[in-house]
Design an enzyme around this catalytic site. Structure first.
Site, PDB file in Angstrom:
ATOM      1  N   TYR A 284      -5.129   8.071  -6.134  1.00  0.00           N
ATOM      2  CA  TYR A 284      -4.159   7.085  -5.639  1.00  0.00           C
ATOM      3  C   TYR A 284      -4.543   6.544  -4.258  1.00  0.00           C
ATOM      4  O   TYR A 284      -4.581   5.336  -4.039  1.00  0.00           O
ATOM      5  CB  TYR A 284      -2.792   7.756  -5.595  1.00  0.00           C
ATOM      6  CG  TYR A 284      -1.656   6.891  -5.122  1.00  0.00           C
ATOM      7  CD1 TYR A 284      -1.130   5.897  -5.943  1.00  0.00           C
ATOM      8  CD2 TYR A 284      -1.077   7.087  -3.868  1.00  0.00           C
ATOM      9  CE1 TYR A 284      -0.059   5.125  -5.516  1.00  0.00           C
ATOM     10  CE2 TYR A 284      -0.011   6.316  -3.438  1.00  0.00           C
ATOM     11  CZ  TYR A 284       0.496   5.337  -4.265  1.00  0.00           C
ATOM     12  OH  TYR A 284       1.553   4.580  -3.844  1.00  0.00           O
TER      13      TYR A 284
ATOM     14  N   LYS B 267      -5.131   2.607  -2.479  1.00  0.00           N
ATOM     15  CA  LYS B 267      -4.257   2.060  -1.432  1.00  0.00           C
ATOM     16  C   LYS B 267      -5.034   1.778  -0.147  1.00  0.00           C
ATOM     17  O   LYS B 267      -4.702   0.859   0.594  1.00  0.00           O
ATOM     18  CB  LYS B 267      -3.079   3.009  -1.182  1.00  0.00           C
ATOM     19  CG  LYS B 267      -2.150   3.145  -2.389  1.00  0.00           C
ATOM     20  CD  LYS B 267      -1.508   1.805  -2.761  1.00  0.00           C
ATOM     21  CE  LYS B 267      -0.460   1.934  -3.847  1.00  0.00           C
ATOM     22  NZ  LYS B 267       0.142   0.617  -4.197  1.00  0.00           N
TER      23      LYS B 267
ATOM     24  N   SER C 217       0.870  -1.171   0.000  1.00  0.00           N
ATOM     25  CA  SER C 217       0.000   0.000   0.000  1.00  0.00           C
ATOM     26  C   SER C 217       0.906   1.220   0.000  1.00  0.00           C
ATOM     27  O   SER C 217       1.868   1.284  -0.795  1.00  0.00           O
ATOM     28  CB  SER C 217      -0.919  -0.053   1.233  1.00  0.00           C
ATOM     29  OG  SER C 217      -1.700   1.100   1.351  1.00  0.00           O
TER      30      SER C 217
HETATM   31  N1  LIG Z   1       8.085   4.945  -4.589  1.00  0.00           N
HETATM   32  C1  LIG Z   1       7.331   5.426  -3.633  1.00  0.00           C
HETATM   33  O1  LIG Z   1       7.564   6.542  -3.152  1.00  0.00           O
HETATM   34  C2  LIG Z   1       6.201   4.630  -3.082  1.00  0.00           C
HETATM   35  C3  LIG Z   1       5.650   5.014  -1.846  1.00  0.00           C
HETATM   36  C4  LIG Z   1       4.582   4.269  -1.326  1.00  0.00           C
HETATM   37  C5  LIG Z   1       4.095   3.174  -2.027  1.00  0.00           C
HETATM   38  N2  LIG Z   1       4.640   2.825  -3.223  1.00  0.00           N
HETATM   39  C6  LIG Z   1       4.072   1.670  -3.925  1.00  0.00           C
HETATM   40  O2  LIG Z   1       5.079   0.696  -4.069  1.00  0.00           O
HETATM   41  C7  LIG Z   1       4.879  -0.045  -5.260  1.00  0.00           C
HETATM   42  C8  LIG Z   1       6.136   0.019  -6.097  1.00  0.00           C
HETATM   43  O3  LIG Z   1       6.423   1.359  -6.391  1.00  0.00           O
HETATM   44  P1  LIG Z   1       7.769   1.819  -7.099  1.00  0.00           P
HETATM   45  O4  LIG Z   1       7.902   3.269  -6.857  1.00  0.00           O
HETATM   46  O5  LIG Z   1       8.840   0.902  -6.694  1.00  0.00           O
HETATM   47  O6  LIG Z   1       7.326   1.601  -8.617  1.00  0.00           O
HETATM   48  P2  LIG Z   1       8.102   1.597 -10.013  1.00  0.00           P
HETATM   49  O7  LIG Z   1       9.553   1.887  -9.846  1.00  0.00           O
HETATM   50  O8  LIG Z   1       7.307   2.466 -10.897  1.00  0.00           O
HETATM   51  O9  LIG Z   1       7.905   0.088 -10.469  1.00  0.00           O
HETATM   52  C9  LIG Z   1       6.620  -0.381 -10.729  1.00  0.00           C
HETATM   53  C10 LIG Z   1       6.703  -1.829 -11.123  1.00  0.00           C
HETATM   54  O10 LIG Z   1       5.390  -2.323 -11.371  1.00  0.00           O
HETATM   55  C11 LIG Z   1       5.304  -2.864 -12.670  1.00  0.00           C
HETATM   56  N3  LIG Z   1       3.939  -2.658 -13.186  1.00  0.00           N
HETATM   57  C12 LIG Z   1       3.265  -1.491 -13.283  1.00  0.00           C
HETATM   58  N4  LIG Z   1       2.049  -1.695 -13.807  1.00  0.00           N
HETATM   59  C13 LIG Z   1       1.956  -3.029 -14.030  1.00  0.00           C
HETATM   60  C14 LIG Z   1       0.955  -3.861 -14.576  1.00  0.00           C
HETATM   61  N5  LIG Z   1      -0.221  -3.354 -14.998  1.00  0.00           N
HETATM   62  N6  LIG Z   1       1.184  -5.175 -14.676  1.00  0.00           N
HETATM   63  C15 LIG Z   1       2.359  -5.701 -14.247  1.00  0.00           C
HETATM   64  N7  LIG Z   1       3.344  -4.956 -13.739  1.00  0.00           N
HETATM   65  C16 LIG Z   1       3.147  -3.646 -13.623  1.00  0.00           C
HETATM   66  C17 LIG Z   1       6.374  -2.108 -13.453  1.00  0.00           C
HETATM   67  O11 LIG Z   1       6.820  -2.809 -14.596  1.00  0.00           O
HETATM   68  P3  LIG Z   1       6.179  -2.573 -16.079  1.00  0.00           P
HETATM   69  O12 LIG Z   1       5.924  -1.101 -16.195  1.00  0.00           O
HETATM   70  O13 LIG Z   1       7.191  -3.103 -17.001  1.00  0.00           O
HETATM   71  O14 LIG Z   1       4.919  -3.368 -16.073  1.00  0.00           O
HETATM   72  C18 LIG Z   1       7.484  -2.049 -12.412  1.00  0.00           C
HETATM   73  O15 LIG Z   1       8.153  -3.292 -12.308  1.00  0.00           O
HETATM   74  C19 LIG Z   1       3.662   0.585  -5.940  1.00  0.00           C
HETATM   75  O16 LIG Z   1       2.519  -0.155  -5.624  1.00  0.00           O
HETATM   76  C20 LIG Z   1       3.605   1.962  -5.318  1.00  0.00           C
HETATM   77  O17 LIG Z   1       2.298   2.488  -5.345  1.00  0.00           O
HETATM   78  C21 LIG Z   1       5.681   3.519  -3.746  1.00  0.00           C
END
Ligand SMILES: NC(=O)c1ccc[n+]([C@@H]2O[C@H](COP(=O)([O-])OP(=O)(O)OC[C@H]3O[C@@H](n4cnc5c(N)ncnc54)[C@H](OP(=O)(O)O)[C@@H]3O)[C@@H](O)[C@H]2O)c1
Ligand SMILES: *[C@@H]1O[C@H](CO)[C@@H](O)[C@H](O)[C@H]1NC(C)=O
Length: 336
Positions: free
Chosen positions: A193, A197, A179
């Site tokens: 968003y 979550k 989340s």
């Molecule tokens: N970074 C932050 O600050 C943060 C904070 C709180 C929560 N989160 C959560 O943590 C998780 C990861 O975030 P991140 O920042 O590490 O993301 P990221 O760097 O954008 O990576 C996202 C990953 O998800 C895959 N993906 C996206 N849409 C997809 C789909 N429809 N089917 C299959 N794969 C999919 C992407 O690969 P492809 O595009 O190749 O499919 C990629 O591997 C997310 O749920 C995000 O909401 C992130």
């Protein structure tokens, strides 16, 4: 002196009641047996980037076999190469599947079946695939709401649905939903968003009640802002208000976040948070979610009120930011 005896008696009764209450509380808390990752099959959606990739690395370092799910094949292959560097034995495998986890359930089920034929039943599923769009509610396209719900929410429902029956049959398993702190409190710019979550939390609580007797444990992780490609992308279009509010807490490293998530998930902890702010936020937003240790249960009972008091400082400063930005904007509009 009868009043001394009375005081002693009252004190004794109070102590005894506190002790009995503690015993009762302890009997209500189930602490799961930790899951050993060595030789386990861990599936990570969104495992080709950011937090998901770091989680895959962390599990691989502990001897797990990994399946990565994401759409882009070249990024999957790059991640596979990177993760393989951390092998602790020569049997370990990183298997990649290009799939959109948010579309066509039958296909998601099919690829997860193939993955299990290759690497065995899934011991831990980590739903990290996700994306975000920020903007004021009226400026967001209604399509944005549909897309985010479909990737962040349904994209976690589908893989979970595909593995849960086998987990229940085997009487073991872990499911992680990634989340966000925005899944614990709503913030300016996150209308689309946050809702997705928060939805994961409801799903997780209901599912946990269903699968607990089968020794399957659910973890909801609430990461703060984390330095990932996804975060960099989101930052490009962030509104001033959202940016100023986010600056209240520092940006974390994905490896750090991943280590905490993996530790909490293997221990079967329901809520997983990062840092002191994250911890306090977790305590005050716990509600009736399951507790897996007496310490956790006691902390919630004792600290909620005080942490809630502190939280008013944050909400007041966020409201202030929003008001100041509005006044600035109105001033600059008058100047034009
Ligand atoms: N970074 C932050 O600050 C943060 C904070 C709180 C929560 N989160 C959560 O943590 C998780 C990861 O975030 P991140 O920042 O590490 O993301 P990221 O760097 O954008 O990576 C996202 C990953 O998800 C895959 N993906 C996206 N849409 C997809 C789909 N429809 N089917 C299959 N794969 C999919 C992407 O690969 P492809 O595009 O190749 O499919 C990629 O591997 C997310 O749920 C995000 O909401 C992130
Ligand atoms: C996949 O990712 C690579 C590297 O980031 C990028 O160059 C390519 O355009 C992406 N492919 C698709 C189909 O999005």
């Amino acid at each position: 002196m009868p009043w001394v005896a009375l005081l002693l008696a009252v004190g004794g009764v109070a102590l005894l009641s506190a002790f009995l209450l503690l015993l009762y509380l302890a009997s209500l808390v189930t602490s799961p047996k930790p899951l050993a990752l060595s030789g386990a099959h861990v599936v990570v959606t969104g495992g080709s980037s950011g937090i998901g990739k770091s989680i895959a690395v962390e599990c691989f370092k502990q001897g797990a076999f990994i399946t990565l799910l994401a759409r882009n094949e070249s990024r999957l292959l790059e991640a596979k190469k990177e993760i393989e560097k951390y092998a602790v034995n020569d049997k370990q495998v990183v298997h990649c599947i290009s799939v959109d986890v948010s579309k066509d359930y039958a296909n998601v089920e099919r690829v997860l079946k193939q993955a299990q034929e290759k690497l065995g039943p899934v011991d831990m599923l980590v739903n990290s695939a996700g994306t975000s769009v920020t903007g004021k509610f009226e400026d967001l396209n209604t399509k944005n709401f549909e897309e985010l719900m479909s990737v962040n929410y349904l994209g976690s429902v589908y893989p979970t649905h595909a593995v849960i029956t086998t987990m229940k049959e085997r009487r073991m398993g872990r499911i992680v939903f990634v989340s966000s702190q925005a899944g614990q409190l709503g913030l300016f710019g996150y209308t689309a968003y946050s809702a997705t979550k928060f939805a994961l939390r409801g799903l997780a609580e209901a599912l946990q009640m269903e699968v607990k007797p089968y020794n399957v444990y659910i973890t909801v992780a609430y990461p703060p802002d984390t330095d990932t490609p996804g975060f960099a992308e989101e930052s490009k279009t962030k509104l001033l208000e959202t940016r100023l509010i986010s600056e209240a807490s520092p940006v974390c490293k994905p490896d750090h976040v991943a280590r905490i998530i993996v530790k909490d998930a293997t221990q079967g902890k329901f809520g997983s948070s990062v840092g002191t702010d994250g911890h306090m936020l977790n305590v005050i937003t716990t509600g009736m979610s399951p507790m897996t240790s007496l310490g956790e249960a006691l902390e919630a009972i004792i600290c909620t009120g005080f942490f809630r008091l502190l939280s008013h400082y944050y909400t007041a400063s966020f409201d202030n930011i929003v008001r100041r930005c509005m006044i600035q904007k109105e001033k600059s509009e008058k100047m034009d």
